[in-house]
Design a protein around this motif. Structure first.
Motif, PDB file in Angstrom:
ATOM      1  N   GLU A  87       0.788  -1.289  -0.008  1.00  0.00           N
ATOM      2  CA  GLU A  87       0.015  -0.166   0.015  1.00  0.00           C
ATOM      3  C   GLU A  87       0.803   1.440   0.052  1.00  0.00           C
ATOM      4  O   GLU A  87       0.464   2.251  -0.239  1.00  0.00           O
ATOM      5  CB  GLU A  87      -0.901  -0.121   1.185  1.00  0.00           C
ATOM      6  CG  GLU A  87      -2.182  -0.977   1.110  1.00  0.00           C
ATOM      7  CD  GLU A  87      -2.724  -1.409   2.371  1.00  0.00           C
ATOM      8  OE1 GLU A  87      -2.475  -0.585   3.569  1.00  0.00           O
ATOM      9  OE2 GLU A  87      -3.794  -1.903   2.433  1.00  0.00           O
ATOM     10  N   SER A  88       2.048   1.102   0.244  1.00  0.00           N
ATOM     11  CA  SER A  88       2.893   2.219   0.450  1.00  0.00           C
ATOM     12  C   SER A  88       3.133   2.972  -0.865  1.00  0.00           C
ATOM     13  O   SER A  88       3.224   2.359  -2.117  1.00  0.00           O
ATOM     14  CB  SER A  88       4.273   1.953   0.979  1.00  0.00           C
ATOM     15  OG  SER A  88       5.489   2.825   0.571  1.00  0.00           O
ATOM     16  N   LEU A  89       3.201   4.169  -1.155  1.00  0.00           N
ATOM     17  CA  LEU A  89       3.205   4.989  -2.220  1.00  0.00           C
ATOM     18  C   LEU A  89       4.738   5.566  -2.479  1.00  0.00           C
ATOM     19  O   LEU A  89       5.007   5.848  -3.601  1.00  0.00           O
ATOM     20  CB  LEU A  89       2.530   6.432  -2.261  1.00  0.00           C
ATOM     21  CG  LEU A  89       1.056   6.061  -1.967  1.00  0.00           C
ATOM     22  CD1 LEU A  89       0.526   7.471  -1.760  1.00  0.00           C
ATOM     23  CD2 LEU A  89       0.470   5.476  -3.204  1.00  0.00           C
ATOM     24  N   ARG A  90       5.776   4.955  -1.492  1.00  0.00           N
ATOM     25  CA  ARG A  90       7.187   5.083  -1.797  1.00  0.00           C
ATOM     26  C   ARG A  90       7.551   4.313  -2.943  1.00  0.00           C
ATOM     27  O   ARG A  90       7.471   3.175  -2.856  1.00  0.00           O
ATOM     28  CB  ARG A  90       7.824   4.786  -0.574  1.00  0.00           C
ATOM     29  CG  ARG A  90       8.045   6.235   0.288  1.00  0.00           C
ATOM     30  CD  ARG A  90       8.741   5.847   1.472  1.00  0.00           C
ATOM     31  NE  ARG A  90       9.951   5.101   1.458  1.00  0.00           N
ATOM     32  CZ  ARG A  90      10.722   4.807   2.452  1.00  0.00           C
ATOM     33  NH1 ARG A  90      10.482   5.154   3.587  1.00  0.00           N
ATOM     34  NH2 ARG A  90      12.029   4.076   2.087  1.00  0.00           N
ATOM     35  N   HIS A  91       8.449   4.805  -3.738  1.00  0.00           N
ATOM     36  CA  HIS A  91       8.819   4.394  -4.872  1.00  0.00           C
ATOM     37  C   HIS A  91       9.535   3.127  -4.730  1.00  0.00           C
ATOM     38  O   HIS A  91       9.549   2.018  -5.221  1.00  0.00           O
ATOM     39  CB  HIS A  91       9.717   5.088  -5.963  1.00  0.00           C
ATOM     40  CG  HIS A  91       9.591   4.773  -7.153  1.00  0.00           C
ATOM     41  ND1 HIS A  91       8.419   4.995  -7.951  1.00  0.00           N
ATOM     42  CD2 HIS A  91      10.791   4.176  -8.149  1.00  0.00           C
ATOM     43  CE1 HIS A  91       8.905   4.465  -9.224  1.00  0.00           C
ATOM     44  NE2 HIS A  91      10.083   4.024  -9.212  1.00  0.00           N
ATOM     45  N   ASP A  92      10.610   3.124  -3.651  1.00  0.00           N
ATOM     46  CA  ASP A  92      11.531   1.937  -3.363  1.00  0.00           C
ATOM     47  C   ASP A  92      10.556   0.996  -2.437  1.00  0.00           C
ATOM     48  O   ASP A  92      10.701  -0.121  -2.907  1.00  0.00           O
ATOM     49  CB  ASP A  92      12.701   2.499  -2.380  1.00  0.00           C
ATOM     50  CG  ASP A  92      12.305   3.194  -1.266  1.00  0.00           C
ATOM     51  OD1 ASP A  92      10.762   3.829  -1.330  1.00  0.00           O
ATOM     52  OD2 ASP A  92      13.030   3.131  -0.060  1.00  0.00           O
TER      53      ASP A  92
END
Ligand code: GDP
Length: 336
Positions: free
Chosen positions: A38-43
Protein backbone atom coordinates in the motif's frame (compact mmCIF):
# COMPACT_ATOMS: atom_id res chain seq x y z
CA UNK A 1 10.73 -14.68 -11.89
CA UNK A 2 12.39 -15.02 -8.51
CA UNK A 3 14.96 -12.35 -9.06
CA UNK A 4 14.27 -10.59 -5.78
CA UNK A 5 17.82 -11.36 -4.65
CA UNK A 6 19.21 -9.29 -7.46
CA UNK A 7 17.44 -6.18 -6.17
CA UNK A 8 19.08 -3.70 -3.91
CA UNK A 9 21.07 -5.88 -1.53
CA UNK A 10 20.12 -3.80 1.53
CA UNK A 11 16.42 -4.33 1.00
CA UNK A 12 16.56 -7.85 -0.42
CA UNK A 13 17.26 -9.68 2.84
CA UNK A 14 14.34 -8.30 4.89
CA UNK A 15 12.16 -8.78 1.85
CA UNK A 16 13.06 -12.47 1.56
CA UNK A 17 12.49 -12.88 5.30
CA UNK A 18 9.13 -11.15 5.09
CA UNK A 19 8.04 -13.30 2.15
CA UNK A 20 9.07 -16.43 4.07
CA UNK A 21 7.13 -15.31 7.14
CA UNK A 22 4.07 -14.69 4.98
CA UNK A 23 4.45 -18.19 3.56
CA UNK A 24 4.49 -19.56 7.10
CA UNK A 25 1.11 -17.89 7.57
CA UNK A 26 2.23 -15.37 10.19
CA UNK A 27 -0.50 -12.76 10.40
CA UNK A 28 1.75 -9.93 11.54
CA UNK A 29 4.06 -10.54 8.60
CA UNK A 30 1.05 -10.60 6.29
CA UNK A 31 -0.15 -7.28 7.70
CA UNK A 32 3.31 -5.79 7.20
CA UNK A 33 3.53 -7.14 3.67
CA UNK A 34 0.18 -5.56 2.82
CA UNK A 35 1.30 -2.25 4.31
CA UNK A 36 4.30 -2.50 2.00
CA UNK A 37 2.17 -2.91 -1.11
CA UNK A 38 0.00 0.00 0.00
CA UNK A 39 3.01 2.28 0.38
CA UNK A 40 3.32 5.05 -2.18
CA UNK A 41 7.09 5.22 -1.81
CA UNK A 42 8.86 4.27 -4.98
CA UNK A 43 11.47 2.06 -3.33
CA UNK A 44 8.77 0.31 -1.30
CA UNK A 45 6.81 -0.37 -4.45
CA UNK A 46 9.77 -2.01 -6.16
CA UNK A 47 10.33 -4.17 -3.09
CA UNK A 48 6.68 -5.04 -2.86
CA UNK A 49 6.60 -6.14 -6.47
CA UNK A 50 9.63 -8.37 -5.97
CA UNK A 51 7.98 -9.87 -2.90
CA UNK A 52 4.73 -10.47 -4.82
CA UNK A 53 6.61 -12.19 -7.62
CA UNK A 54 8.26 -14.44 -5.09
CA UNK A 55 4.91 -15.32 -3.53
CA UNK A 56 2.76 -15.53 -6.66
CA UNK A 57 3.51 -19.22 -7.34
CA UNK A 58 2.05 -20.01 -3.91
CA UNK A 59 -1.24 -18.20 -4.53
CA UNK A 60 -4.29 -19.50 -6.34
CA UNK A 61 -5.78 -22.20 -4.19
CA UNK A 62 -8.16 -20.10 -2.10
CA UNK A 63 -11.86 -19.61 -2.65
CA UNK A 64 -12.20 -15.97 -3.67
CA UNK A 65 -15.59 -14.65 -2.61
CA UNK A 66 -16.86 -11.13 -3.31
CA UNK A 67 -19.63 -9.69 -1.15
CA UNK A 68 -21.46 -6.50 -1.96
CA UNK A 69 -24.53 -4.78 -0.56
CA UNK A 70 -25.88 -1.38 0.34
CA UNK A 71 -24.81 0.15 3.66
CA UNK A 72 -26.97 -1.42 6.36
CA UNK A 73 -27.77 -4.58 4.39
CA UNK A 74 -25.90 -6.53 7.05
CA UNK A 75 -22.57 -7.23 5.35
CA UNK A 76 -20.41 -7.10 8.42
CA UNK A 77 -22.90 -9.13 10.50
CA UNK A 78 -23.07 -11.67 7.67
CA UNK A 79 -19.34 -11.90 7.02
CA UNK A 80 -18.59 -12.23 10.72
CA UNK A 81 -21.15 -15.00 11.17
CA UNK A 82 -20.01 -16.85 8.06
CA UNK A 83 -16.36 -16.33 8.97
CA UNK A 84 -16.92 -17.72 12.48
CA UNK A 85 -18.54 -20.83 11.03
CA UNK A 86 -15.69 -21.37 8.61
CA UNK A 87 -13.00 -20.83 11.23
CA UNK A 88 -14.86 -23.20 13.58
CA UNK A 89 -14.56 -25.77 10.80
CA UNK A 90 -10.80 -25.16 10.71
CA UNK A 91 -10.74 -22.92 7.64
CA UNK A 92 -8.52 -19.86 7.52
CA UNK A 93 -10.51 -16.80 6.46
CA UNK A 94 -9.22 -13.42 5.29
CA UNK A 95 -11.50 -10.41 4.83
CA UNK A 96 -10.41 -7.48 2.67
CA UNK A 97 -12.35 -4.44 1.53
CA UNK A 98 -12.59 -2.32 -1.56
CA UNK A 99 -13.81 1.14 -0.68
CA UNK A 100 -12.68 3.97 -2.89
CA UNK A 101 -15.02 6.34 -1.07
CA UNK A 102 -13.25 5.96 2.24
CA UNK A 103 -11.48 9.28 2.08
CA UNK A 104 -14.65 11.20 1.42
CA UNK A 105 -16.72 9.44 4.03
CA UNK A 106 -13.93 9.89 6.56
CA UNK A 107 -13.34 6.23 7.31
CA UNK A 108 -13.14 2.98 5.45
CA UNK A 109 -16.01 0.52 5.53
CA UNK A 110 -13.91 -1.81 7.61
CA UNK A 111 -12.08 0.93 9.45
CA UNK A 112 -14.46 0.88 12.37
CA UNK A 113 -12.76 -1.36 14.90
CA UNK A 114 -16.05 -2.59 16.30
CA UNK A 115 -16.94 -4.23 12.99
CA UNK A 116 -16.42 -7.97 13.10
CA UNK A 117 -14.75 -7.77 16.49
CA UNK A 118 -15.45 -11.42 17.30
CA UNK A 119 -14.07 -12.64 14.00
CA UNK A 120 -11.06 -10.38 14.47
CA UNK A 121 -10.19 -12.28 17.66
CA UNK A 122 -10.20 -15.64 15.89
CA UNK A 123 -6.66 -16.95 15.36
CA UNK A 124 -7.68 -18.39 11.99
CA UNK A 125 -9.07 -15.08 10.71
CA UNK A 126 -7.41 -12.02 9.25
CA UNK A 127 -9.32 -8.76 8.72
CA UNK A 128 -7.82 -5.90 6.82
CA UNK A 129 -9.50 -2.50 6.64
CA UNK A 130 -9.64 -0.88 3.26
CA UNK A 131 -6.94 1.68 2.59
CA UNK A 132 -8.08 5.19 1.78
CA UNK A 133 -7.77 5.58 -1.96
CA UNK A 134 -7.78 8.34 -4.51
CA UNK A 135 -9.01 6.16 -7.33
CA UNK A 136 -10.93 2.94 -7.58
CA UNK A 137 -8.17 1.57 -9.82
CA UNK A 138 -5.55 2.14 -7.15
CA UNK A 139 -7.61 0.61 -4.36
CA UNK A 140 -8.58 -2.33 -6.58
CA UNK A 141 -4.97 -3.08 -7.47
CA UNK A 142 -3.88 -3.10 -3.84
CA UNK A 143 -6.82 -5.28 -2.84
CA UNK A 144 -6.00 -7.78 -5.60
CA UNK A 145 -2.40 -7.88 -4.46
CA UNK A 146 -3.39 -8.17 -0.81
CA UNK A 147 -5.63 -11.10 -1.80
CA UNK A 148 -2.69 -12.85 -3.45
CA UNK A 149 -0.62 -12.34 -0.32
CA UNK A 150 -3.40 -13.86 1.80
CA UNK A 151 -3.49 -16.88 -0.50
CA UNK A 152 0.27 -17.29 -0.34
CA UNK A 153 -0.11 -17.15 3.46
CA UNK A 154 -2.35 -20.19 3.24
CA UNK A 155 -5.81 -18.67 3.71
CA UNK A 156 -8.52 -21.00 2.44
CA UNK A 157 -11.14 -18.33 1.87
CA UNK A 158 -10.51 -14.73 0.86
CA UNK A 159 -13.60 -12.54 1.22
CA UNK A 160 -13.53 -9.23 -0.59
CA UNK A 161 -16.18 -6.83 0.61
CA UNK A 162 -17.46 -3.71 -1.08
CA UNK A 163 -20.32 -1.27 -0.58
CA UNK A 164 -23.10 -1.62 -3.10
CA UNK A 165 -22.86 1.89 -4.40
CA UNK A 166 -20.89 3.03 -7.40
CA UNK A 167 -18.46 1.16 -9.58
CA UNK A 168 -16.62 -0.83 -6.96
CA UNK A 169 -18.71 -3.98 -7.34
CA UNK A 170 -17.64 -4.35 -10.96
CA UNK A 171 -14.04 -4.12 -9.81
CA UNK A 172 -14.65 -6.73 -7.12
CA UNK A 173 -16.48 -9.07 -9.51
CA UNK A 174 -13.31 -8.90 -11.62
CA UNK A 175 -11.17 -10.33 -8.83
CA UNK A 176 -13.28 -13.11 -7.34
CA UNK A 177 -14.55 -16.58 -8.24
CA UNK A 178 -18.04 -16.01 -6.85
CA UNK A 179 -19.87 -12.75 -6.36
CA UNK A 180 -22.57 -12.54 -3.69
CA UNK A 181 -25.04 -9.70 -3.47
CA UNK A 182 -26.49 -9.19 0.00
CA UNK A 183 -29.83 -7.37 0.21
CA UNK A 184 -32.16 -6.39 2.98
CA UNK A 185 -35.88 -6.99 2.53
CA UNK A 186 -37.17 -3.77 1.12
CA UNK A 187 -40.01 -5.13 -0.97
CA UNK A 188 -40.40 -4.22 -4.61
CA UNK A 189 -38.85 -0.78 -4.22
CA UNK A 190 -35.47 -2.24 -3.61
CA UNK A 191 -35.55 -4.24 -6.78
CA UNK A 192 -35.79 -1.00 -8.68
CA UNK A 193 -33.33 0.76 -6.41
CA UNK A 194 -30.56 -1.77 -6.94
CA UNK A 195 -28.95 -1.20 -10.24
CA UNK A 196 -29.74 -3.91 -12.71
CA UNK A 197 -26.11 -4.16 -13.64
CA UNK A 198 -25.15 -5.20 -10.14
CA UNK A 199 -27.78 -7.93 -10.05
CA UNK A 200 -26.38 -9.18 -13.34
CA UNK A 201 -22.95 -9.56 -11.76
CA UNK A 202 -24.26 -11.70 -8.92
CA UNK A 203 -23.76 -15.45 -8.78
CA UNK A 204 -25.72 -15.56 -5.54
CA UNK A 205 -28.40 -13.14 -4.39
CA UNK A 206 -29.04 -13.37 -0.66
CA UNK A 207 -31.88 -11.56 1.08
CA UNK A 208 -30.74 -11.04 4.66
CA UNK A 209 -32.81 -10.25 7.78
CA UNK A 210 -35.25 -13.07 7.16
CA UNK A 211 -36.25 -13.04 10.81
CA UNK A 212 -38.94 -11.66 13.14
CA UNK A 213 -41.18 -9.04 11.58
CA UNK A 214 -39.05 -8.93 8.43
CA UNK A 215 -39.25 -12.62 7.63
CA UNK A 216 -42.24 -12.49 5.29
CA UNK A 217 -40.92 -9.37 3.54
CA UNK A 218 -37.63 -11.22 2.99
CA UNK A 219 -39.42 -14.20 1.48
CA UNK A 220 -41.41 -11.92 -0.82
CA UNK A 221 -38.31 -10.04 -1.89
CA UNK A 222 -36.51 -13.33 -2.61
CA UNK A 223 -39.41 -14.43 -4.79
CA UNK A 224 -39.28 -11.12 -6.70
CA UNK A 225 -35.56 -11.50 -7.25
CA UNK A 226 -35.93 -15.11 -8.35
CA UNK A 227 -38.44 -13.93 -10.94
CA UNK A 228 -36.23 -11.08 -12.07
CA UNK A 229 -33.20 -13.37 -12.38
CA UNK A 230 -35.11 -15.64 -14.74
CA UNK A 231 -35.25 -12.81 -17.24
CA UNK A 232 -31.54 -12.09 -17.10
CA UNK A 233 -29.24 -13.89 -19.42
CA UNK A 234 -26.94 -15.97 -17.20
CA UNK A 235 -23.24 -15.17 -17.59
CA UNK A 236 -22.64 -18.87 -18.21
CA UNK A 237 -24.84 -21.80 -19.10
CA UNK A 238 -23.18 -23.72 -16.29
CA UNK A 239 -24.82 -21.65 -13.56
CA UNK A 240 -28.05 -19.78 -13.00
CA UNK A 241 -27.78 -17.23 -10.18
CA UNK A 242 -29.25 -18.67 -6.99
CA UNK A 243 -31.56 -16.62 -4.76
CA UNK A 244 -31.56 -17.42 -1.04
CA UNK A 245 -32.70 -15.91 2.25
CA UNK A 246 -30.86 -15.85 5.56
CA UNK A 247 -30.68 -14.18 8.92
CA UNK A 248 -27.12 -13.19 9.70
CA UNK A 249 -28.29 -12.02 13.12
CA UNK A 250 -29.81 -15.37 14.08
CA UNK A 251 -27.35 -17.44 12.08
CA UNK A 252 -30.08 -19.00 9.95
CA UNK A 253 -29.60 -20.00 6.34
CA UNK A 254 -25.85 -19.35 6.36
CA UNK A 255 -24.95 -22.97 5.74
CA UNK A 256 -27.16 -22.93 2.65
CA UNK A 257 -25.46 -19.75 1.44
CA UNK A 258 -22.04 -21.33 1.87
CA UNK A 259 -23.27 -24.45 0.08
CA UNK A 260 -24.37 -22.13 -2.74
CA UNK A 261 -20.82 -20.74 -2.97
CA UNK A 262 -19.41 -24.27 -3.12
CA UNK A 263 -21.99 -25.37 -5.69
CA UNK A 264 -21.21 -22.36 -7.88
CA UNK A 265 -17.54 -23.18 -7.68
CA UNK A 266 -18.12 -26.83 -8.50
CA UNK A 267 -20.26 -25.86 -11.52
CA UNK A 268 -17.49 -23.59 -12.83
CA UNK A 269 -14.78 -26.16 -12.20
CA UNK A 270 -16.69 -28.92 -13.94
CA UNK A 271 -16.56 -26.97 -17.17
CA UNK A 272 -13.02 -25.63 -16.75
CA UNK A 273 -14.64 -22.22 -16.36
CA UNK A 274 -13.00 -21.33 -13.09
CA UNK A 275 -9.57 -21.41 -14.68
CA UNK A 276 -10.85 -19.44 -17.66
CA UNK A 277 -12.50 -16.85 -15.43
CA UNK A 278 -9.25 -16.33 -13.54
CA UNK A 279 -7.25 -16.11 -16.78
CA UNK A 280 -9.66 -13.51 -18.14
CA UNK A 281 -9.39 -11.55 -14.90
CA UNK A 282 -5.59 -11.63 -15.05
CA UNK A 283 -5.66 -10.36 -18.62
CA UNK A 284 -7.98 -7.52 -17.79
CA UNK A 285 -5.86 -6.68 -14.73
CA UNK A 286 -2.86 -6.43 -17.05
CA UNK A 287 -4.71 -4.00 -19.29
CA UNK A 288 -5.92 -1.83 -16.46
CA UNK A 289 -2.28 -1.65 -15.30
CA UNK A 290 -1.22 -0.61 -18.80
CA UNK A 291 -3.86 2.12 -18.85
CA UNK A 292 -2.91 3.34 -15.39
CA UNK A 293 0.81 3.36 -16.26
CA UNK A 294 0.17 5.25 -19.49
CA UNK A 295 -2.00 7.84 -17.78
CA UNK A 296 0.62 8.23 -15.07
CA UNK A 297 3.43 8.63 -17.58
CA UNK A 298 1.45 11.26 -19.48
CA UNK A 299 0.68 13.21 -16.35
CA UNK A 300 4.26 13.09 -15.10
CA UNK A 301 5.67 14.63 -18.27
CA UNK A 302 5.67 18.47 -18.37
CA UNK A 303 5.18 18.71 -22.13
CA UNK A 304 2.34 16.20 -22.15
CA UNK A 305 0.72 17.95 -19.21
CA UNK A 306 0.76 21.29 -21.03
CA UNK A 307 -0.64 19.77 -24.19
CA UNK A 308 -3.23 17.90 -22.16
CA UNK A 309 -4.50 21.16 -20.66
CA UNK A 310 -4.79 22.73 -24.12
CA UNK A 311 -6.58 19.70 -25.47
CA UNK A 312 -8.91 19.58 -22.49
CA UNK A 313 -9.84 23.24 -23.03
CA UNK A 314 -10.41 22.65 -26.73
CA UNK A 315 -12.63 19.61 -26.14
CA UNK A 316 -14.52 21.35 -23.31
CA UNK A 317 -15.20 24.30 -25.63
CA UNK A 318 -16.44 21.92 -28.30
CA UNK A 319 -13.67 22.85 -30.75
CA UNK A 320 -12.10 19.41 -30.79
CA UNK A 321 -13.43 15.87 -30.67
CA UNK A 322 -12.17 13.96 -27.60
CA UNK A 323 -11.15 11.11 -29.91
CA UNK A 324 -8.93 13.46 -31.94
CA UNK A 325 -7.52 15.00 -28.77
CA UNK A 326 -6.59 11.59 -27.43
CA UNK A 327 -4.88 10.69 -30.71
CA UNK A 328 -2.82 13.89 -30.62
CA UNK A 329 -1.82 13.36 -27.05
CA UNK A 330 -0.72 9.78 -27.67
CA UNK A 331 1.11 10.78 -30.86
CA UNK A 332 3.42 13.19 -28.99
CA UNK A 333 3.90 10.57 -26.35
CA UNK A 334 4.98 7.98 -28.90
CA UNK A 335 7.56 10.37 -30.32
CA UNK A 336 9.00 11.04 -26.88
P1 GDP B 1 -23.45 -3.31 6.71
O1 GDP B 1 -23.47 -1.81 6.70
O2 GDP B 1 -23.94 -3.87 5.43
O3 GDP B 1 -22.12 -3.88 7.12
O4 GDP B 1 -24.52 -3.77 7.80
P2 GDP B 1 -24.33 -4.23 9.32
O5 GDP B 1 -23.82 -5.63 9.40
O6 GDP B 1 -23.57 -3.19 10.07
O7 GDP B 1 -25.84 -4.28 9.79
C1 GDP B 1 -26.68 -3.14 9.75
C2 GDP B 1 -27.82 -3.31 10.77
O8 GDP B 1 -28.64 -4.41 10.38
C3 GDP B 1 -27.32 -3.61 12.17
O9 GDP B 1 -28.13 -2.95 13.09
C4 GDP B 1 -27.48 -5.11 12.28
O10 GDP B 1 -27.68 -5.54 13.61
C5 GDP B 1 -28.71 -5.33 11.45
N1 GDP B 1 -28.73 -6.70 10.88
C6 GDP B 1 -27.72 -7.33 10.23
N2 GDP B 1 -28.09 -8.58 9.90
C7 GDP B 1 -29.37 -8.73 10.35
C8 GDP B 1 -30.31 -9.82 10.30
O11 GDP B 1 -30.06 -10.92 9.79
N3 GDP B 1 -31.53 -9.57 10.84
C9 GDP B 1 -31.87 -8.39 11.42
N4 GDP B 1 -33.08 -8.25 11.91
N5 GDP B 1 -31.01 -7.37 11.48
C10 GDP B 1 -29.77 -7.54 10.96
Amino acid sequence: MNDADTHDARSARPLVDLAAAVRRGERRALARAITRIESLRHDHQAEAEAMLERLLPHAGSAIRLGISGAPGAGKSTFIEELGLRLTAAGKRVAVLAVDPSSRRSGGSILGDKTRMARLGREPLAFIRPSPAGETLGGVARRTREAGLLCEAAGFDVVVIETVGVGQSETAVAEMVDSFLLLLSPGGGDELQGIKRGIVELADLIVVNKADGALRSAAMLAARDYANAVRFLRPATAAWTPRVLTCSALEGEGLDEVWQGVLDHRAALEADGLLQRRRERQARSWLWSEVQAALAHALRSDDGSRRLMRELEDATAAGRLLPTRAAERLLATFRRA
